[in-house]
Design an enzyme around this catalytic site. Structure first.
Site, PDB file in Angstrom:
ATOM      1  CB  CYS A 151      -0.908   0.005   1.225  1.00 24.09           C
ATOM      2  SG  CYS A 151      -2.023   1.431   1.273  1.00 24.09           S
ATOM      3  CB  CYS A 160      -2.422   5.145   1.531  1.00 28.00           C
ATOM      4  SG  CYS A 160      -2.411   4.454   3.199  1.00 28.00           S
ATOM      5  CB  CYS A 215      -0.325   2.212   5.583  1.00 28.91           C
ATOM      6  SG  CYS A 215      -1.954   1.585   5.146  1.00 28.91           S
TER       7      CYS A 215
END
Length: 187
Positions: free
Chosen positions: A46, A48, A51
């Protein structure tokens, strides 16, 4: 470029019989321990900005487990919700910063699931990541947008199909605009 230590070092074989284990934060003494009963699902890289990522990593590794299968075993008093307004209520260790679990409690398709970072398992054998999500979002952390084609090629070379909403070029544009607006990249 460091994608994530677990990806860059070559992922170890998974165990079809993996039945959960104990996640441990990064504290040398009195670590937070969280038990996950049963297997994990939807493991992925991920990009993003929400996180938790190991130092120097462009991506996190995150999976889900039913929230009913998550139990804080030790040192739960060290946990704090990173952003109470966020959909995912990421519980992080106040001392080392590692996100231990993040339940989705609001009405949402993911309600009843908790997001976890499987590389924190003491046990081996968890499922390897199957795809990469929010790839363009690494730009919002300051990653050079001109190198996104290299990132996507590297992800594909390790069998992680990169995904974003819209086309990759449009997502890069949106993320670059956001990074410039927030002062992460020069305007």
């Amino acid at each position: 470029m460091t994608l994530h230590p677990s990806i860059d070092s070559g992922f170890r074989a998974t165990d079809a019989l993996f039945s959960g284990g104990t996640l441990v934060c990064n504290c040398a003494s009195n670590p937070v321990k969280v038990r996950i009963k049963g297997d994990i699902a939807h493991n992925h890289a991920c990009g993003c900005t929400k996180c938790w990522k190991p130092e120097g990593a462009a991506f996190s590794i995150v999976a889900v487990a039913p929230t009913d299968n998550v139990e804080v075993l030790e040192n739960g008093e060290k946990l704090v919700v990173v952003d109470p307004a966020a959909l995912i209520q990421r519980h992080a260790c106040k001392q080392c910063g590692v996100h231990m679990y993040g339940p989705v409690e609001r009405e949402h398709p993911f309600q009843g699931l908790s997001f976890i970072h499987p590389e924190r398992f003491e046990e081996k054998g968890w499922a390897k990541p199957g795809f990469a999500a929010f790839v363009s979002s690494i730009i919002e952390s300051g990653f050079d947008p001109s190198k996104m084609d290299q990132v996507r090629a590297r992800l594909k070379s390790v069998d992680l199909e990169p995904f974003d909403c819209l086309s990759p070029g449009l997502m890069d544009y949106i993320a670059t605009w956001t990074a410039k607006k927030n002062g992460v990249l020069p305007g």
